[in-house]
Design a protein around this motif. Structure first.
Motif, PDB file in Angstrom:
ATOM      1  N   LYS A 452       0.852  -1.191   0.000  1.00  0.00           N
ATOM      2  CA  LYS A 452       0.000   0.000   0.000  1.00  0.00           C
ATOM      3  C   LYS A 452       0.886   1.239   0.000  1.00  0.00           C
ATOM      4  CE  LYS A 452      -3.597  -2.340   2.732  1.00  0.00           C
ATOM      5  NZ  LYS A 452      -4.336  -2.383   4.021  1.00  0.00           N
ATOM      6  N   ILE A 453       0.416   2.295  -0.625  1.00  0.00           N
ATOM      7  CA  ILE A 453       1.190   3.536  -0.764  1.00  0.00           C
ATOM      8  C   ILE A 453       0.688   4.576   0.225  1.00  0.00           C
ATOM      9  CG2 ILE A 453       1.671   5.492  -2.303  1.00  0.00           C
ATOM     10  CD1 ILE A 453       1.677   3.529  -4.626  1.00  0.00           C
ATOM     11  N   TYR A 454       1.611   5.329   0.821  1.00  0.00           N
ATOM     12  CA  TYR A 454       1.302   6.451   1.698  1.00  0.00           C
ATOM     13  C   TYR A 454       1.902   7.733   1.109  1.00  0.00           C
ATOM     14  CZ  TYR A 454      -0.831   4.063   5.669  1.00  0.00           C
ATOM     15  OH  TYR A 454      -1.705   3.381   6.491  1.00  0.00           O
ATOM     16  N   LEU A 455       1.102   8.787   1.023  1.00  0.00           N
ATOM     17  CA  LEU A 455       1.533  10.081   0.488  1.00  0.00           C
ATOM     18  C   LEU A 455       1.134  11.173   1.467  1.00  0.00           C
ATOM     19  CD1 LEU A 455       0.131   9.654  -3.140  1.00  0.00           C
ATOM     20  CD2 LEU A 455       2.438   9.078  -2.379  1.00  0.00           C
ATOM     21  N   ARG A 456       2.036  12.097   1.734  1.00  0.00           N
ATOM     22  CA  ARG A 456       1.699  13.218   2.609  1.00  0.00           C
ATOM     23  C   ARG A 456       2.035  14.532   1.896  1.00  0.00           C
ATOM     24  NH1 ARG A 456       4.433  12.405   7.750  1.00  0.00           N
ATOM     25  NH2 ARG A 456       6.155  13.760   7.107  1.00  0.00           N
ATOM     26  N   PHE A 457       1.078  15.472   1.909  1.00  0.00           N
ATOM     27  CA  PHE A 457       1.252  16.776   1.279  1.00  0.00           C
ATOM     28  C   PHE A 457       1.117  17.871   2.328  1.00  0.00           C
ATOM     29  CE2 PHE A 457      -0.115  13.963  -2.095  1.00  0.00           C
ATOM     30  CZ  PHE A 457       0.717  14.324  -3.150  1.00  0.00           C
ATOM     31  N   ASP A 458       1.952  18.904   2.176  1.00  0.00           N
ATOM     32  CA  ASP A 458       1.956  20.046   3.083  1.00  0.00           C
ATOM     33  C   ASP A 458       1.205  21.197   2.421  1.00  0.00           C
ATOM     34  OD1 ASP A 458       2.464  22.135   4.798  1.00  0.00           O
ATOM     35  OD2 ASP A 458       4.582  21.636   5.075  1.00  0.00           O
ATOM     36  N   LEU A 459       0.038  21.548   2.972  1.00  0.00           N
ATOM     37  CA  LEU A 459      -0.805  22.601   2.408  1.00  0.00           C
ATOM     38  C   LEU A 459      -0.663  23.917   3.165  1.00  0.00           C
ATOM     39  CD1 LEU A 459      -2.057  19.946   1.221  1.00  0.00           C
ATOM     40  CD2 LEU A 459      -4.246  21.104   1.250  1.00  0.00           C
ATOM     41  N   SER A 460       0.469  24.104   3.842  1.00  0.00           N
ATOM     42  CA  SER A 460       0.680  25.338   4.604  1.00  0.00           C
ATOM     43  C   SER A 460       0.596  26.548   3.674  1.00  0.00           C
ATOM     44  CB  SER A 460       2.061  25.317   5.268  1.00  0.00           C
ATOM     45  OG  SER A 460       2.187  24.217   6.140  1.00  0.00           O
ATOM     46  N   GLY A 461      -0.049  27.607   4.160  1.00  0.00           N
ATOM     47  CA  GLY A 461      -0.145  28.842   3.401  1.00  0.00           C
ATOM     48  C   GLY A 461      -1.233  28.860   2.357  1.00  0.00           C
ATOM     49  N   ILE A 462      -2.020  27.802   2.256  1.00  0.00           N
ATOM     50  CA  ILE A 462      -3.080  27.732   1.249  1.00  0.00           C
ATOM     51  C   ILE A 462      -4.434  27.904   1.923  1.00  0.00           C
ATOM     52  CG2 ILE A 462      -4.230  26.222  -0.431  1.00  0.00           C
ATOM     53  CD1 ILE A 462      -1.533  24.934  -0.940  1.00  0.00           C
ATOM     54  N   ASN A 463      -5.257  28.777   1.367  1.00  0.00           N
ATOM     55  CA  ASN A 463      -6.623  28.941   1.860  1.00  0.00           C
ATOM     56  C   ASN A 463      -7.448  27.780   1.311  1.00  0.00           C
ATOM     57  OD1 ASN A 463      -9.235  29.640   2.538  1.00  0.00           O
ATOM     58  ND2 ASN A 463      -8.919  31.823   2.142  1.00  0.00           N
ATOM     59  N   ARG A 464      -7.565  26.723   2.086  1.00  0.00           N
ATOM     60  CA  ARG A 464      -8.202  25.505   1.599  1.00  0.00           C
ATOM     61  C   ARG A 464      -9.693  25.680   1.345  1.00  0.00           C
ATOM     62  NH1 ARG A 464      -7.983  22.025   5.615  1.00  0.00           N
ATOM     63  NH2 ARG A 464      -6.851  23.251   7.156  1.00  0.00           N
ATOM     64  N   GLN A 465     -10.308  26.665   2.011  1.00  0.00           N
ATOM     65  CA  GLN A 465     -11.743  26.877   1.818  1.00  0.00           C
ATOM     66  C   GLN A 465     -12.059  27.443   0.444  1.00  0.00           C
ATOM     67  OE1 GLN A 465     -13.795  25.608   4.040  1.00  0.00           O
ATOM     68  NE2 GLN A 465     -11.920  24.988   5.097  1.00  0.00           N
ATOM     69  N   GLN A 466     -11.071  28.034  -0.234  1.00  0.00           N
ATOM     70  CA  GLN A 466     -11.293  28.618  -1.554  1.00  0.00           C
ATOM     71  C   GLN A 466     -10.997  27.652  -2.688  1.00  0.00           C
ATOM     72  OE1 GLN A 466      -9.254  32.330  -2.002  1.00  0.00           O
ATOM     73  NE2 GLN A 466     -10.478  33.394  -0.470  1.00  0.00           N
ATOM     74  N   LEU A 467     -10.610  26.422  -2.370  1.00  0.00           N
ATOM     75  CA  LEU A 467     -10.322  25.450  -3.417  1.00  0.00           C
ATOM     76  C   LEU A 467     -11.593  25.093  -4.171  1.00  0.00           C
ATOM     77  CD1 LEU A 467      -7.883  23.028  -1.543  1.00  0.00           C
ATOM     78  CD2 LEU A 467      -7.310  24.889  -3.111  1.00  0.00           C
ATOM     79  N   THR A 468     -11.487  25.026  -5.494  1.00  0.00           N
ATOM     80  CA  THR A 468     -12.631  24.683  -6.329  1.00  0.00           C
ATOM     81  C   THR A 468     -12.439  23.381  -7.095  1.00  0.00           C
ATOM     82  OG1 THR A 468     -11.738  26.006  -8.149  1.00  0.00           O
ATOM     83  CG2 THR A 468     -13.256  27.103  -6.623  1.00  0.00           C
TER      84      THR A 468
END
Length: 619
Positions: A452-468
């Motif tokens: 199984k694969i594990y991936l981790r992403f760092d979303l620091s500094g991103i306004n996640r509520q504005q993602l479309t």
């Protein structure tokens, strides 16, 4: 409501549980069953289970007319199951017991991929129960909750599965009697399965006068009049369910139950295209015929319905026919002639010019986009410009917040990102810092060969509520040796924030790593250590996609938001929660004969792009 159900189901309490994250033993003897407690060591939320016979009831799924349904674990056969327990007051009623056992006996003899399988049934503490296949990939009523309709193609595929299941049941002498969104479940591979034949009756058995069987939103008119449910009645109820799934509303919905039932006698079901004009006429006609109030003009059987359904699906997947072009008006021809003369003149000027002119792509305005840059240990959005024809990397021009409509690409090499894979054996081997990521379910569901694969992403500094919009892309690292098969699928999972998945690392050589944090099969957060194709309750299933048997090296494999098993599932996973770190897991299906599985480039590869999360902002 859930508490009332738990009180009415008599179980034995469990005194202790062990946290599956940090292995702390927790005393829960004073806690009511099915509530959640917090681990004192790692603060993970854990359900308090209960014991019934040789089954551990882990959590309450929901309730039906006669009993409650639980997620459970069969201690004898070591497998996860769903258990429907009849409430004690009904178990004391011989008439209800007979109906309950009729459901079990009839369905236990039916083995079909689109009908939830019955494993066993029995009695404990004066309560009857049925042990069923655990189907936890979603439920139709939850998918269309809050008026969220399904797409037409998705709906038709789901309907085909349901019809196949009902057809198999009909061939076994069963009608369902209560087709509705809540009784259509989905496997983790996306297959629809019919559940809860609680109102099913053998053909020829008479319904009781004055008793309306079925759910008011979807029940057939003839059943309201007291006629026994049959194939045509189930087809009507399925038509009402499809109408609801496509529009977000049932075809008949009054302020009270009697008014809802009476509405189908006053007028036909609404034309579905008044609510969804973009639907194909054939789909609208099929649902209208399913909802015909007269059984004699409705579809007579499942064969007839399936034939029309297959025809519609074939037409939808066929190439669109171009509309005939209208003859141009005379003034249009004159204008085109003038444009042709001008073009010829300009061409002559270009040919005779002594100075080479730039190609059209070279004089386009620079394209701007926003990327995330690591500056002084912190991710910040940076606006970059790149020539439309240039292959050179973009250069930063200025720092600015992510602009509307911007696109951001994050990789597992960005910030605190990470990628690795885990192996069933050796279960404690750390697979991090490898040039590739490996996923496979193996052959015969063997844990020792699973990956199984594990991936981790760092979303620091991103306004996640504005993602479309969002998508996750992996690059195939090498061709495999899987057999040719068009049924291979990969599943994308998301780790719940309370599972503390932010702490895992790829290798014990990383700064701050201790003996427990390097990722392996036994300690990987959200991993179901006893399953090759699924994760634990600490993870949510986001999407399933088809994957080529042996993709070429560098071929992109994409999980798009549109692939989500529920509307905007990928986006919602990214938007919710407090942490800026997001962990994804990828597992393979168990329905195919895999040999090599699939390998993808990791951030250590250096030859192909690492796993990339593409994010788009609000328009």
């Amino acid at each position: 409501m859930a508490e009332d159900d738990v009180i009415k189901v008599i179980t034995d309490p469990v005194d202790e549980i062990v946290c599956n994250h940090c292995h702390t033993t927790i005393n829960v003897s004073a806690c009511p069953s099915f509530m959640h407690v917090e681990c004192p060591s790692c603060h993970a939320r854990l359900p308090v289970p209960a014991q019934l016979a040789n089954f551990v009831l882990i959590e309450l799924f929901g309730q039906g007319g006669m009993g409650a349904v639980f997620r459970g674990f069969d201690s004898s056969l070591k497998r996860h199951v769903a258990i429907k327990v009849m409430k004690k007051e009904f178990s004391e009623n011989p008439q209800f017991v007979e109906q309950f056992l009729r459901e079990a006996r009839a369905l236990a003899a039916l083995n079909h991929p689109n009908v939830v399988q019955i494993y066993n049934y029995g009695e404990a503490k004066g309560q009857h129960y049925i042990v069923m296949e655990l189907v936890d990939g979603g439920r139709l009523d939850l998918m269309i909750k809050n008026g969220k309709p399904l797409g037409e193609t998705t709906l038709l595929h789901m309907a085909t599965d349901v019809i196949k299941g009902l057809h198999a049941a009909a061939n076994a002498g069963l009608t369902h009697g209560d087709i509705k969104p809540a009784n259509i479940l989905f496997s983790r591979e996306g297959a629809a399965k019919v559940v809860d034949f609680g109102l099913a009756r053998f053909q020829g058995e008479q319904s009781k006068p004055g008793v309306i069987l079925g759910t008011p939103f979807y029940v057939a008119p003839e059943v309201v009049r007291g006629k026994q449910p049959d194939q045509k009645a189930d087809i009507y109820s399925l038509g009402g369910t499809l109408f609801h799934a496509l529009t977000g509303h049932p075809p008949f919905n009054g302020p009270t139950v009697p008014e809802t039932v009476i509405a189908r006698f006053k007028a036909p079901a609404p034309d579905i295209r008044t609510l969804r004009p973009e639907l194909h006429a054939e789909t609208a006609a099929l649902i209208a015929r399913m909802l015909d109030a007269d059984p004699f003009t409705r579809y007579p059987n499942y064969d007839s319905l399936m034939a029309d359904m297959a025809g519609i699906q074939k037409n939808l997947t066929a190439a669109p026919v171009r509309k005939p072009r209208k003859a141009p008006l005379p003034w249009v021809l004159a204008l085109l002639g003038l444009c042709a003369l001008l073009a010829a003149g300009l061409y002559g000027l270009r040919v005779h010019s002594t100075r080479p002119q730039p190609a059209p792509s070279e004089i386009q305005s620079p394209r701007k986009r926003v990327v995330m840059k690591l500056v002084n240990g912190k991710l910040i959005p940076v606006t970059v410009e790149e020539s439309a024809a240039s292959d050179s990397p973009p250069t930063a021009t200025s720092s600015s917040p992510a602009s509307a409509g911007s696109e951001i690409k994050l990789t597992t090499a960005t910030g605190r990102g990470a990628d690795s894979y885990i192996a069933g054996a050796p279960a404690t081997m750390v697979q991090g810092h490898s040039d590739f990521l490996w996923v496979k379910a193996g052959q015969g569901n063997r844990i020792d060969v699973a990956r199984k694969i594990y991936l981790r992403f760092d979303l620091s500094g991103i306004n996640r509520q504005q993602l479309t919009n969002a998508s996750l892309t992996l690059s195939a690292a090498a061709t495999g040796k899987n057999k040719a098969d068009d049924r291979y699928t990969l599943q994308l999972w998301g780790l719940h924030e309370n599972a503390l998945g932010v702490n895992w690392v790829e290798s014990s050589s990383e700064p701050g790593a201790d003996s427990s944090t390097p990722l392996h099969w036994n300690n990987a957060p959200g991993n179901d250590t006893k399953a090759v194709e699924r994760m634990s309750a600490d993870a949510e299933w986001i999407a399933t996609i088809k994957v080529p048997a042996n993709p070429a090296a560098g071929e992109p494999i994409v999980f798009a938001n549109d692939h989500s098993q529920r509307p905007n599932g990928l986006l919602e996973f990214l938007r919710t929660g407090k942490s800026d770190l997001r962990t994804f897991m990828i597992a393979a299906d168990t329905n195919t004969d895999q040999k090599a599985g699939w390998k993808f480039a990791s951030k250590e590869s250096g030859r192909m792009p690492p796993p990339t999360l593409t994010l788009q902002g609000a328009p």
